[in-house]
Design a protein around this motif. Sequence first.
Motif, PDB file in Angstrom:
ATOM      1  N   TYR A 145     -24.145   1.264  40.914  1.00  0.00           N
ATOM      2  CA  TYR A 145     -23.197   1.502  40.604  1.00  0.00           C
ATOM      3  C   TYR A 145     -21.971   0.869  39.579  1.00  0.00           C
ATOM      4  CZ  TYR A 145     -25.051   3.875  44.545  1.00  0.00           C
ATOM      5  OH  TYR A 145     -26.331   4.380  45.704  1.00  0.00           O
ATOM      6  N   ALA A 146     -21.727   1.993  38.758  1.00  0.00           N
ATOM      7  CA  ALA A 146     -20.284   1.060  37.938  1.00  0.00           C
ATOM      8  C   ALA A 146     -19.210   1.921  38.063  1.00  0.00           C
ATOM      9  CB  ALA A 146     -20.905   1.367  36.105  1.00  0.00           C
ATOM     10  N   ILE A 147     -18.301   1.200  38.361  1.00  0.00           N
ATOM     11  CA  ILE A 147     -16.902   1.416  38.724  1.00  0.00           C
ATOM     12  C   ILE A 147     -15.215   1.102  36.901  1.00  0.00           C
ATOM     13  CG2 ILE A 147     -15.019   1.575  40.039  1.00  0.00           C
ATOM     14  CD1 ILE A 147     -17.620   1.868  41.276  1.00  0.00           C
ATOM     15  N   MET A 148     -15.340   1.558  36.776  1.00  0.00           N
ATOM     16  CA  MET A 148     -14.865   1.723  35.963  1.00  0.00           C
ATOM     17  C   MET A 148     -13.414   1.775  35.944  1.00  0.00           C
ATOM     18  SD  MET A 148     -16.706   1.279  32.728  1.00  0.00           S
ATOM     19  CE  MET A 148     -18.462   1.080  33.430  1.00  0.00           C
ATOM     20  N   SER A 149     -12.296   0.757  36.254  1.00  0.00           N
ATOM     21  CA  SER A 149     -11.605   0.417  36.520  1.00  0.00           C
ATOM     22  C   SER A 149     -10.187   0.021  35.421  1.00  0.00           C
ATOM     23  CB  SER A 149     -10.720  -0.413  37.419  1.00  0.00           C
ATOM     24  OG  SER A 149     -11.731   0.470  38.689  1.00  0.00           O
ATOM     25  N   THR A 150     -10.566   0.504  33.963  1.00  0.00           N
ATOM     26  CA  THR A 150     -10.176   0.173  32.302  1.00  0.00           C
ATOM     27  C   THR A 150      -8.728  -0.101  32.425  1.00  0.00           C
ATOM     28  OG1 THR A 150     -11.544   1.323  31.465  1.00  0.00           O
ATOM     29  CG2 THR A 150     -12.435  -0.404  31.702  1.00  0.00           C
ATOM     30  N   GLY A 151      -8.450   1.287  33.647  1.00  0.00           N
ATOM     31  CA  GLY A 151      -6.248   1.476  33.330  1.00  0.00           C
ATOM     32  C   GLY A 151      -6.317   1.886  32.264  1.00  0.00           C
ATOM     33  N   PRO A 152      -5.300   2.652  32.346  1.00  0.00           N
ATOM     34  CA  PRO A 152      -4.815   3.968  30.911  1.00  0.00           C
ATOM     35  C   PRO A 152      -4.085   3.316  30.394  1.00  0.00           C
ATOM     36  CG  PRO A 152      -3.476   4.298  32.856  1.00  0.00           C
ATOM     37  CD  PRO A 152      -4.445   3.518  33.643  1.00  0.00           C
ATOM     38  N   LEU A 153      -3.508   1.964  30.414  1.00  0.00           N
ATOM     39  CA  LEU A 153      -2.616   1.342  28.721  1.00  0.00           C
ATOM     40  C   LEU A 153      -3.470   0.094  29.178  1.00  0.00           C
ATOM     41  CD1 LEU A 153       0.634   2.499  30.381  1.00  0.00           C
ATOM     42  CD2 LEU A 153       0.360   3.047  28.236  1.00  0.00           C
ATOM     43  N   SER A 154      -4.629  -0.089  28.286  1.00  0.00           N
ATOM     44  CA  SER A 154      -4.691  -1.150  28.118  1.00  0.00           C
ATOM     45  C   SER A 154      -5.255  -1.828  26.934  1.00  0.00           C
ATOM     46  CB  SER A 154      -6.079  -1.990  29.076  1.00  0.00           C
ATOM     47  OG  SER A 154      -6.346  -0.561  29.371  1.00  0.00           O
ATOM     48  N   ILE A 155      -5.629  -0.436  26.053  1.00  0.00           N
ATOM     49  CA  ILE A 155      -5.638  -0.869  24.590  1.00  0.00           C
ATOM     50  C   ILE A 155      -4.401  -1.181  23.458  1.00  0.00           C
ATOM     51  CG2 ILE A 155      -6.874  -0.188  22.702  1.00  0.00           C
ATOM     52  CD1 ILE A 155      -8.751  -1.506  24.563  1.00  0.00           C
ATOM     53  N   PRO A 156      -3.578  -2.414  22.689  1.00  0.00           N
ATOM     54  CA  PRO A 156      -2.514  -1.794  22.533  1.00  0.00           C
ATOM     55  C   PRO A 156      -2.748  -0.985  20.775  1.00  0.00           C
ATOM     56  CG  PRO A 156      -3.276  -4.328  23.325  1.00  0.00           C
ATOM     57  CD  PRO A 156      -5.120  -3.821  23.475  1.00  0.00           C
ATOM     58  N   LYS A 157      -1.461  -0.966  20.141  1.00  0.00           N
ATOM     59  CA  LYS A 157      -1.882  -0.605  19.401  1.00  0.00           C
ATOM     60  C   LYS A 157      -0.625  -0.763  18.228  1.00  0.00           C
ATOM     61  CE  LYS A 157      -0.641   4.059  16.899  1.00  0.00           C
ATOM     62  NZ  LYS A 157      -0.079   3.651  16.722  1.00  0.00           N
ATOM     63  N   TYR A 389      -0.238   2.101  22.710  1.00  0.00           N
ATOM     64  CA  TYR A 389      -1.564   1.810  23.716  1.00  0.00           C
ATOM     65  C   TYR A 389      -1.981   3.357  22.862  1.00  0.00           C
ATOM     66  CZ  TYR A 389       0.476  -1.418  27.196  1.00  0.00           C
ATOM     67  OH  TYR A 389       1.448  -2.355  27.729  1.00  0.00           O
ATOM     68  N   ASP A 390      -3.155   2.957  22.590  1.00  0.00           N
ATOM     69  CA  ASP A 390      -4.726   4.137  22.654  1.00  0.00           C
ATOM     70  C   ASP A 390      -4.864   4.348  23.929  1.00  0.00           C
ATOM     71  OD1 ASP A 390      -6.823   5.641  21.755  1.00  0.00           O
ATOM     72  OD2 ASP A 390      -7.920   4.019  21.402  1.00  0.00           O
ATOM     73  N   ALA A 391      -4.124   4.657  24.548  1.00  0.00           N
ATOM     74  CA  ALA A 391      -3.940   5.500  25.880  1.00  0.00           C
ATOM     75  C   ALA A 391      -5.278   6.331  26.674  1.00  0.00           C
ATOM     76  CB  ALA A 391      -2.157   5.776  26.012  1.00  0.00           C
ATOM     77  N   LEU A 392      -5.171   6.633  27.928  1.00  0.00           N
ATOM     78  CA  LEU A 392      -5.324   7.531  28.879  1.00  0.00           C
ATOM     79  C   LEU A 392      -7.615   6.671  28.248  1.00  0.00           C
ATOM     80  CD1 LEU A 392      -3.998   9.907  28.984  1.00  0.00           C
ATOM     81  CD2 LEU A 392      -3.880   8.153  30.376  1.00  0.00           C
ATOM     82  N   THR A 393      -7.955   7.200  27.079  1.00  0.00           N
ATOM     83  CA  THR A 393      -9.278   7.334  27.233  1.00  0.00           C
ATOM     84  C   THR A 393      -9.723   5.694  26.405  1.00  0.00           C
ATOM     85  OG1 THR A 393      -8.757   8.111  25.127  1.00  0.00           O
ATOM     86  CG2 THR A 393      -9.330   9.758  26.693  1.00  0.00           C
ATOM     87  N   GLY A 394      -8.367   4.775  25.937  1.00  0.00           N
ATOM     88  CA  GLY A 394      -9.003   4.010  24.393  1.00  0.00           C
ATOM     89  C   GLY A 394      -9.870   2.808  24.764  1.00  0.00           C
ATOM     90  N   ALA A 395      -9.448   2.376  26.815  1.00  0.00           N
ATOM     91  CA  ALA A 395      -9.993   1.567  27.289  1.00  0.00           C
ATOM     92  C   ALA A 395     -11.508   1.800  26.788  1.00  0.00           C
ATOM     93  CB  ALA A 395      -9.842   0.764  28.089  1.00  0.00           C
ATOM     94  N   LEU A 396     -12.238   2.884  27.827  1.00  0.00           N
ATOM     95  CA  LEU A 396     -13.097   3.770  27.908  1.00  0.00           C
ATOM     96  C   LEU A 396     -14.474   3.590  26.677  1.00  0.00           C
ATOM     97  CD1 LEU A 396     -13.098   6.160  31.162  1.00  0.00           C
ATOM     98  CD2 LEU A 396     -14.787   3.834  30.919  1.00  0.00           C
ATOM     99  N   LEU A 397     -13.425   3.869  25.736  1.00  0.00           N
ATOM    100  CA  LEU A 397     -14.038   4.566  24.125  1.00  0.00           C
ATOM    101  C   LEU A 397     -14.372   2.675  23.530  1.00  0.00           C
ATOM    102  CD1 LEU A 397     -12.650   7.558  23.456  1.00  0.00           C
ATOM    103  CD2 LEU A 397     -15.515   7.193  24.417  1.00  0.00           C
TER     104      LEU A 397
END
Length: 548
Positions: A145-157, A389-397
Motif C-alpha cells: 500500500y502506498a499513501i501519497m500525502s504530498t499536499g496540494p501546495l508543495s511545488i513552488p513556482k 505553486y504548481d498546486a494540487l497535481t504538481g507534487a504527484l506529477l
Amino acid sequence: MREEPMSKSNSTQAERVDVLVVGAGFGGMYAVYKFREMGKKVVGIEAGSNVGGVWYWNRYPGARCDLMSVDYSYGFSPEIEQEWTWSEQFAAQPEILAYANFVADRLDLRKDFRFDTRVTSAIWDEEAKLWRATTDTGAVLEAPYAIMSTGPLSIPKDPDIPGIDRFKGELYRAQKWPHHDVDFAGKRVGVIGTGSTGIQIIQEVGRKAGELFVFQRTPSFTLPMRNREITPDYAAEMKKHYRQMRAAMKMNPTGGTRPVTSRPYFSLPPDQRIEAMEQAWINGGHTFLGTFADLMVNEEANEAVADFVRDKIGQIVEDPVAAEALKPRGYPIFARRPCLDTEYYETYNLPNVHLVDCKKDAIVEITEKGIRTESGETELDMLIFATGYDALTGALLAFDVVGRNGLRLKDKWKDGPVSHLGITMTGFPNLFATTGPNGPAALANIITISENDVDWIADLITHMEAKGLSAVEPTQETEDAWMTRVAELAAPSLIRKANTWWVGSNVKGKPTGLTMFVGGFAKYREACEAVAASGYEGYAFDRVSEPA
Ligand code: NAP
C-alpha cells in the motif's frame, strides 16, 4: 504486524514494509500514526528535514494560517487537544510548526520517517502486488500500500520572468524560506506576488524594510483577519467543547466551525444587506462566506460584496492612484482564495512602501541590480518571490508514478486530474492520495480532510485483509461517475471565472479546469462513507487468499 524479509528487486536491495507514506505534513503524520496503530510496518518519506509539510518550508515573515487554530488542528486525539494550548485565534507559522513537532514528539512519529529523502519513482509490480519506490538517497522501498500525502501546495513556482539568475542581490522564495534570520532594515526590498503569501509578507516587511517595492500584477481581495490572543479562560472553555466541535466540523461544508447560512444575498432588503456586510467586515475572517449563501453562484450578489470591499479599500488607502490599483476587478470575489490580512491596505500609506502596478507598467526582466519594468529599472538589495505553486497535481506529477500495464500518472492526467473521491484511481491499485485534487482539497480544512481520507483508506485496507483481497482500485465507471459529479457541481461555480492555482491557470501549459469537489466537506465525507457502507461497491479487487 507482518515482518517481511528483505527482498531482491532489480538487483537493488529493497526494504519491504506494509505501508509507504509520502510526506510528513499533517496528512502524512496522521497516516504514519494510524497505520502504525493498526500494527503495520510503516515508513514515511519526506524531502524536508523534519515534520510540518508546508509549515516546515513556509517560514517567511508574517506566515500565518487563515483558518482558526482550534479548527486547524487534529481531532483524532482528545489527549493532544487537552495538552496543547493555542495562543492566538489564527496561529502564526512558528506556533503551527511547534504544534506539528509537539504531535510528532508525543506520538513518537519521527522514528518512522526518513527525512531529507525524496521519492523519485513509484512503480506497481503486478506480479508481486506491491509498490516499489525509489528515492534520491538510493533506498528502495516495497509496500503493498502506498499513501501519497504530498499536499496540494508543495511545488513552488518561480515567476516566468527572464533574468532571475542574473540578480546579484539577496533572492528569497517564500515557499522555501531560509532557516536563518533575514534582515530587512535599511534595505530596498522588492516583492513579486500579491496572493495570500505576498500579502502576509508585504504587511510585515513594509514595516521593517528601508523601502518596499510591491510589483503587483493582479490585486487580490483581502479581508481583515481581526486576529486576537486566546485567553486562558477561552482556551479552557474550548477544551471543554472539543468533542462537540469536532462532531460539528464533520457536518460543516468547510470542515471547520465557521457558521454557515442558507440565506441568499437578495433575500434581505438593501439596508440590511449593507448592515450584514459591515458586521462581516467588523467580525473579520471569512465571515462574509457565512453571511450569504449564494456568493459563489450569484454573480450579482458577488459583485455587490466585491463593491463593498472595493469601497473599503478606497476608504483606507490615502493615495487615490494606489487605491484604484489595489481594487480587484474583472473576477468574482472569493473566486481566488480569499486572503485575510492585518492592516495590509494601511501598509500602502507608509512613506517607504511603493506599489508598482504591473498591469500598466509590466515587468520586462530581472537584472543584476533589480527589476526592469517598461518604465525603467528599480534597483533592489533584496528580491522576494511569493509567486505560488504548481498546486494540487504538481507534487504527484513531480516523480514517475506508474500503475497497471505501464500506465503513467502523467498520461492519465494529461487533460487534468481524475480519480474517485480524490483518493483512489483506476489503473493504480492500492495507491491512495490524501487531500487529492478531486476532493475538497483547497476548499475546506485540510486537516479535517486528511483525517477523513486516512481513516477511509485504513477502513478499506482492514476490509481487504478480512476478505483476503490483495489489490483494489475503482472501476472506470466509478471514477467516471465521480468526475461527472465533480463537473456538475463545478459548472455553476464562480470559481471558474478567475485565473488561479485553483483552476491551474497559474502554470503555463497546465490543463485548466475546476477539478476540486465544490460540494463542501460534509457532502464529501458522506460520499466517502456511502462507499464504505456499501461494502465498496464500484471497486474491483484481486483475491490472494481465503478470507481471514
Ligand atoms: P498565489 O495565490 O498563486 O499567488 C501568486 C502571486 O504571484 C499572484 O499574485 C500572481 O499574480 C503573482 N505572480 C506570479 N507570476 C508573476 C509574474 N511573472 N509577474 C507578476 N506577478 C506574478 O500563491 P500564494 O500567495 O503563495 O498562495 C497560494 C495559496 O497558499 C493560497 O491561495 C492559500 O490557499 C495558501 N496560503 C494560505 C495562507 C494562509 O493561510 N493565510 C498564507 C499563504 C498561502 P497573477 O495572479 O497575476 O498571476
